[in-house]
Each structure stands twice: as structure tokens, then as C-alpha cells.
Design an enzyme around this catalytic site. Structure first.
Site, PDB file in Angstrom:
ATOM      1  N   ASP A   1      43.718  12.226 -77.645  1.00  0.00           N
ATOM      2  CA  ASP A   1      44.953  11.729 -77.193  1.00  0.00           C
ATOM      3  C   ASP A   1      44.627  11.141 -75.727  1.00  0.00           C
ATOM      4  OD1 ASP A   1      46.060  12.058 -79.211  1.00  0.00           O
ATOM      5  OD2 ASP A   1      46.755  14.384 -78.641  1.00  0.00           O
TER       6      ASP A   1
ATOM      7  N   ASP B   1      43.407  17.607 -74.756  1.00  0.00           N
ATOM      8  CA  ASP B   1      43.117  16.621 -75.997  1.00  0.00           C
ATOM      9  C   ASP B   1      42.036  15.227 -75.847  1.00  0.00           C
ATOM     10  OD1 ASP B   1      43.732  15.242 -78.463  1.00  0.00           O
ATOM     11  OD2 ASP B   1      44.751  16.548 -78.749  1.00  0.00           O
TER      12      ASP B   1
ATOM     13  N   THR C   1      46.529  26.121 -88.540  1.00  0.00           N
ATOM     14  CA  THR C   1      45.860  27.239 -88.060  1.00  0.00           C
ATOM     15  C   THR C   1      44.434  27.078 -87.441  1.00  0.00           C
ATOM     16  OG1 THR C   1      44.683  25.467 -89.774  1.00  0.00           O
ATOM     17  CG2 THR C   1      46.201  27.173 -90.869  1.00  0.00           C
TER      18      THR C   1
HETATM   19  C1  PRP Z   1      39.208  17.909 -81.792  1.00  0.00           C
HETATM   20  C2  PRP Z   1      37.790  17.309 -81.440  1.00  0.00           C
HETATM   21  C3  PRP Z   1      37.224  18.053 -82.342  1.00  0.00           C
HETATM   22  C4  PRP Z   1      37.630  18.881 -82.507  1.00  0.00           C
HETATM   23  C5  PRP Z   1      37.530  20.375 -81.923  1.00  0.00           C
HETATM   24  O1  PRP Z   1      39.632  16.870 -82.446  1.00  0.00           O
HETATM   25  O2  PRP Z   1      37.993  16.023 -80.674  1.00  0.00           O
HETATM   26  O3  PRP Z   1      36.703  17.043 -83.131  1.00  0.00           O
HETATM   27  O4  PRP Z   1      39.090  19.090 -81.895  1.00  0.00           O
HETATM   28  O5  PRP Z   1      37.981  21.256 -82.142  1.00  0.00           O
HETATM   29  P1  PRP Z   1      37.204  23.082 -83.199  1.00  0.00           P
HETATM   30  O6  PRP Z   1      36.008  23.366 -82.118  1.00  0.00           O
HETATM   31  O7  PRP Z   1      37.948  23.569 -82.913  1.00  0.00           O
HETATM   32  O8  PRP Z   1      36.927  22.055 -84.510  1.00  0.00           O
HETATM   33  P2  PRP Z   1      40.776  17.357 -83.699  1.00  0.00           P
HETATM   34  O9  PRP Z   1      41.086  18.009 -84.136  1.00  0.00           O
HETATM   35  O10 PRP Z   1      41.828  16.781 -82.036  1.00  0.00           O
HETATM   36  O11 PRP Z   1      41.322  15.407 -83.622  1.00  0.00           O
HETATM   37  P3  PRP Z   1      41.321  14.092 -82.675  1.00  0.00           P
HETATM   38  O12 PRP Z   1      40.002  13.442 -82.436  1.00  0.00           O
HETATM   39  O13 PRP Z   1      41.654  13.230 -84.117  1.00  0.00           O
HETATM   40  O14 PRP Z   1      42.086  14.294 -82.028  1.00  0.00           O
HETATM   41  N1  URA Z   2      40.156  19.809 -79.319  1.00  0.00           N
HETATM   42  C1  URA Z   2      40.286  19.057 -77.976  1.00  0.00           C
HETATM   43  O1  URA Z   2      40.455  17.638 -77.819  1.00  0.00           O
HETATM   44  N2  URA Z   2      40.352  19.666 -76.736  1.00  0.00           N
HETATM   45  C2  URA Z   2      40.395  20.898 -76.427  1.00  0.00           C
HETATM   46  O2  URA Z   2      39.937  21.784 -75.467  1.00  0.00           O
HETATM   47  C3  URA Z   2      40.209  22.124 -78.426  1.00  0.00           C
HETATM   48  C4  URA Z   2      39.688  21.330 -79.662  1.00  0.00           C
END
Ligand code: PRP
Ligand code: URA
Length: 209
Positions: free
Chosen positions: A203, A200, A108
Site C-alpha cells: 500500500d 503495509d 488467516t
Molecule cells: C506483504 C509483503 C509480503 C507479505 C509478508 O504482502 O509484501 O509479501 O505481506 O507477510 P508474511 O511473511 O506474513 O507472508 P501483502 O500480502 O500485503 O500483498 P501486497 O504486496 O500485494 O500488498
Molecule cells: N506485510 C506488510 O506489508 N507489512 C507487515 O508489517 C507485515 C506484512
């Protein structure tokens, strides 16, 4: 509309280009996120209030400036936001650190909050929410919602790479929150990733993929 500042100092642009590269190692990625956050801090903290202080130089007494000791809080959005904390703390070591845990549901793209741990007096602090990525804006908006629900009102958002879609969404949801970014990229792809982006961030920072 909330204010947007793109902090594009040449040192930041150079480091960001290395950060984006697929062949940048986890170790280098972590170091670069730290360094860029610190360099951004110079601009992000530009409005810190000063007060007069009387000091003595070897020559004379004089009234000069010192930081007014305003209460600050750095709030990383977990996980990737953690990588930006030390860079800012190296500039304002007395700041408190709160944590907001959030992940994006991959289907989503909606953020799911799983942890909120903040300084008790968060409502009295100038807050810097940090997260390397502002993609759809969902995570940033929910983090600011969460802070405001707890009485916070003085909030800035600091990221490394942003998409126009996320900037617009955050500005519309929270026009009072100033956004600082090191780069405003082209767009989101069909999976909600920033293009060209850096992949990401969580990651890459923690080496989990
Ligand atoms: C990533 C990033 C932000 C989010 C951004 O986190 O660090 O928090 O995505 O995306 P958005 O603007 O569409 O909400 P992620 O959900 O991958 O979690 P993580 O940092 O635990 O890997
Ligand atoms: N979260 C990430 O870590 N990378 C992107 O490009 C978008 C969301």
C-alpha cells in the site's frame, strides 16, 4: 539452519529510518526502496563467480577478472517486491525477472498464490527472491516452495524488514535459502504486522491506502 545476514550499512540504516516514517510520501517511499535494494545488492551479489579475461591497457596486455556470466533471476513477490527489482537490475542488468503473485488472507494470514510467471530455464538460474517484508514467513516459504517445485535449487531471499518469527519459519522450512535483511525488527503484532516495521509495504509503495 539457513544463514541470516543483516546488512546494516549506515546508509541503509539512515534510508530505512526515513522509509519507516508515517509521513514519508509514496514517491519518497518508492525511491528509498529502490535505493536500499541497490545498496543491499552490493552484499547480496558478493558471491558472483568471476573468470579470467585477457585485456589490453594502454601500457600492456594483462589477465584480469570479469563476471563469469552466471545466469541470474530476480523474482519479486507481488506486489511490494516489484519495488526492489530495478535497484538490483541496475547492478546486474542481464538478469531475467520472474514474478510470483501472492497476497496474505487478512483473516488467516495465510498466503494465497495467484500468479507464477518465470524464465523457462529457472532451474538453471541463481535466484534472488525479493520482498520488502518477511513477517510470518508464509509468503516467502510458499514462493520458495513454488520455485523448488519448478526445479530451482539455488535461491537467496532478500528483504528490507524482517520479524524474528518469519526468519525462523523460513530457516526451518528452507534451510538452504540464505536470507538477507536490512533490519531484524522486534516482533509481529496481533494482526501479523512487523513491529516497529513500516506498515503495509504494498500500500505504501503504490499509494493504495
Ligand atoms: C506483504 C509483503 C509480503 C507479505 C509478508 O504482502 O509484501 O509479501 O505481506 O507477510 P508474511 O511473511 O506474513 O507472508 P501483502 O500480502 O500485503 O500483498 P501486497 O504486496 O500485494 O500488498
Ligand atoms: N506485510 C506488510 O506489508 N507489512 C507487515 O508489517 C507485515 C506484512
Amino acid at each position: 539452519m539457513g544463514k541470516l545476514e543483516v546488512i546494516n550499512h549506515p546508509l541503509i540504516q539512515h534510508k530505512l529510518s526515513i522509509l519507516r516514517r508515517t509521513d514519508t510520501s509514496t514517491k519518497a517511499f518508492r525511491e528509498l526502496v529502490d535505493e536500499i535494494a541497490m545498496l543491499m545488492g552490493y552484499e547480496v551479489l558478493r558471491d558472483l563467480p568471476l573468470e579470467d579475461v585477457e585485456i589490453e591497457t594502454p601500457i600492456t596486455k594483462t589477465v584480469q577478472k570479469q563476471l563469469a556470466g552466471k545466469k541470474l533471476a530476480i523474482v519479486p513477490i507481488l506486489r511490494a517486491g516489484i519495488g526492489m527489482v530495478d535497484g538490483l537490475l541496475s547492478l546486474v542488468p542481464a538478469a531475467k525477472v520472474g514474478h510470483i503473485g501472492m497476497y496474505r488472507d487478512e483473516e488467516t494470514l495465510q498466503p494465497v498464490e495467484y500468479l507464477v510467471k518465470l524464465p523457462e530455464d529457472i532451474d538453471q538460474r541463481q535466484i534472488f527472491v525479493v520482498d520488502p517484508m518477511l513477517a510470518t514467513g508464509g509468503s516467502a516459504i510458499l514462493a520458495v516452495d513454488s520455485l523448488k517445485k519448478r526445479g530451482a535449487s539455488n535461491i537467496k531471499f532478500v528483504c528490507l524488514v524482517s520479524a524474528p518469527e518469519g526468519v525462523k519459519a523460513l530457516q526451518e522450512a528452507h534451510p538452504d535459502v540464505e536470507i538477507f535483511t536490512a533490519a531484524l525488527d522486534e516482533r509481529l503484532n496481533e494482526h501479523g504486522y512487523i513491529v516497529p516495521g513500516l506498515g503495509d509495504a504494498g500500500d505504501r509503495l503504490f499509494g493504495t491506502k
